[in-house]
Scaffold this motif. Structure first.
Motif, PDB file in Angstrom:
ATOM      1  N   HIS A 125       0.849  -1.192   0.000  1.00  0.00           N
ATOM      2  CA  HIS A 125       0.000   0.000   0.000  1.00  0.00           C
ATOM      3  C   HIS A 125       0.888   1.248   0.000  1.00  0.00           C
ATOM      4  N   SER A 126       0.419   2.323  -0.590  1.00  0.00           N
ATOM      5  CA  SER A 126       1.230   3.542  -0.718  1.00  0.00           C
ATOM      6  C   SER A 126       1.783   4.016   0.621  1.00  0.00           C
ATOM      7  N   CYS A 178      -0.014  -3.720  -4.169  1.00  0.00           N
ATOM      8  CA  CYS A 178      -0.210  -2.376  -4.702  1.00  0.00           C
ATOM      9  C   CYS A 178       1.057  -1.818  -5.340  1.00  0.00           C
ATOM     10  N   GLY A 180       2.369   1.805  -7.894  1.00  0.00           N
ATOM     11  CA  GLY A 180       1.964   3.133  -8.336  1.00  0.00           C
ATOM     12  C   GLY A 180       3.088   4.138  -8.224  1.00  0.00           C
ATOM     13  N   TYR A 230      -3.709  -0.589  -8.387  1.00  0.00           N
ATOM     14  CA  TYR A 230      -2.972   0.565  -8.918  1.00  0.00           C
ATOM     15  C   TYR A 230      -3.297   1.803  -8.092  1.00  0.00           C
ATOM     16  N   GLU A 231      -2.268   2.362  -7.453  1.00  0.00           N
ATOM     17  CA  GLU A 231      -2.417   3.564  -6.646  1.00  0.00           C
ATOM     18  C   GLU A 231      -1.590   4.705  -7.242  1.00  0.00           C
ATOM     19  N   ARG A 233      -0.013   7.570  -6.635  1.00  0.00           N
ATOM     20  CA  ARG A 233       0.284   8.183  -5.338  1.00  0.00           C
ATOM     21  C   ARG A 233       0.210   9.711  -5.386  1.00  0.00           C
ATOM     22  N   ILE A 236      -3.507  10.886  -4.476  1.00  0.00           N
ATOM     23  CA  ILE A 236      -4.155  10.439  -3.250  1.00  0.00           C
ATOM     24  C   ILE A 236      -4.046  11.521  -2.177  1.00  0.00           C
ATOM     25  N   TYR A 269      -8.533  -0.427  -9.171  1.00  0.00           N
ATOM     26  CA  TYR A 269      -8.110   0.958  -8.984  1.00  0.00           C
ATOM     27  C   TYR A 269      -8.016   1.260  -7.497  1.00  0.00           C
ATOM     28  N   GLY A 270      -6.800   1.614  -7.049  1.00  0.00           N
ATOM     29  CA  GLY A 270      -6.573   1.828  -5.628  1.00  0.00           C
ATOM     30  C   GLY A 270      -6.377   3.272  -5.239  1.00  0.00           C
ATOM     31  N   GLY A 271      -6.652   4.207  -6.146  1.00  0.00           N
ATOM     32  CA  GLY A 271      -6.461   5.621  -5.804  1.00  0.00           C
ATOM     33  C   GLY A 271      -7.640   6.222  -5.070  1.00  0.00           C
TER      34      GLY A 271
END
Length: 320
Positions: A125-126, A178, A180, A230-231, A233, A236, A269-271
């Motif tokens: 995770h970011s 994750c 990005g 996909y984040e 970063r 966010i 999509y993780g943003g």
């Protein structure tokens, strides 16, 4: 066909600091976070979200809320294929029969997560990437000013994350991994120039972070699973402008093409999947779901099953 389009899509929920009441600086609205955790799962089931539109849900809870969350799903007799619980990370080492019995004070081994009833682990995770990078920067501040030092630091982070992925898979956990780019990595210039830089970052994160994962998944056919989140970063956080559907499609197709696996992985999509973008992201054919953090982004910050239901409805509108 429409059913084929929706099949296998997942909504992941990362419940961050809901293990701390608001009175102590967290964002749990109740003074008893385990009670809150049980309640949101019961409301999620009561709303009929698991399985709606063939969607599957995974709730990532802070470590202290895993036991009440797993117990609640067992009491509700929920099909784990449509609603399950995951942990927010695992340690890069683990216990083994005849080996280290678990002298990992302050760490959370994957076997501990599995023994509590977790089915998934969130890795890379970011916020985790940022933390690991900052530890390296504390030792060597040159990573902030020298490109080569920064690249070495990022590759070191990817190697540690790779170890975590392997520990999770060895423990029988499925993985949301994750990736990005940061704003600095995306850079300025034309769209083509930015895309070239983003491709380089993503390819490194996938190549290093997933070393040996194809072989690890082959050892557990039918049970091992890895989804990529996909984040972006740079997008966010409060006031940030999220990427548009075309950019998300470009990135997700790049990830599917570059991941060193036997088949194209699912990419979510993780943003921040939210009401405002859920419909447009649902319309991106190369995206297989999303990662939700909050359902309310103005004070008081909130996650509610009712808000999740609204996000889900918008997302399904985009798919239709």
């Amino acid at each position: 066909m429409k059913g084929e389009t929706m099949k296998g899509k997942r909504i992941f929920i990362n419940l961050k600091r809901f293990d701390i009441p608001a009175s102590r600086g967290g964002i749990c609205p109740l003074e008893d976070p385990p009670v809150w955790a049980k309640d949101i799962l019961r409301r999620t089931v009561a709303l009929g979200l698991p399985g709606k539109g063939d969607l599957r849900f995974v709730f990532f809870f802070p470590q202290s809320l895993l036991v009440p969350a797993v117990q609640t799903l067992r009491e509700l007799k929920v099909d784990s294929s449509v609603l399950s619980v995951g942990c927010q990370g695992v340690y890069r080492e683990d216990v083994r029969p005849g080996g280290n019995f678990g002298a990992f004070t302050t760490q959370f081994p994957a076997q501990a997560a599995a023994s509590l009833g977790c089915l998934w682990a969130l890795i890379g995770h970011s916020e985790e990437r940022k933390d690991k990078f900052e530890l390296i920067a504390d030792y060597d501040p040159a990573v902030h000013t020298m490109r080569e030092a920064r690249e070495r630091a990022n590759e070191a982070v990817d190697r540690v994350l790779n170890q975590e992925v392997h520990r999770a898979l060895e423990a029988g956990l499925k993985v949301l991994f994750c990736v990005g780019e940061t704003a600095e990595e995306k850079g300025e210039g034309t769209e083509d120039e930015q895309k070239t830089r983003v491709q380089k970052v993503l390819r490194r994160q996938l190549a290093v972070g997933l070393v040996g994962v194809k072989e690890a998944l082959a050892k557990v056919p039918g049970t091992g699973e890895l989804v990529i989140g996909y984040e972006p970063r740079w997008a966010i956080g409060p006031g940030k402008v999220p990427p548009g559907p075309d950019y998300i499609e470009f990135v997700s197709r790049e990830i599917k093409k570059s991941a060193p696996l036997d088949r194209e992985p699912d990419v979510v999509y993780g943003g921040g999947l939210k009401v405002e973008n859920a419909k447009s992201i649902g319309g991106v054919r190369s995206i297989d779901g999303g990662l939700v953090a909050l359902t309310r982004f103005t004070p008081p910050l909130e996650f509610s099953p009712e808000g999740l239901a609204e996000i889900v409805d918008r997302y399904l509108e985009g798919i239709a």
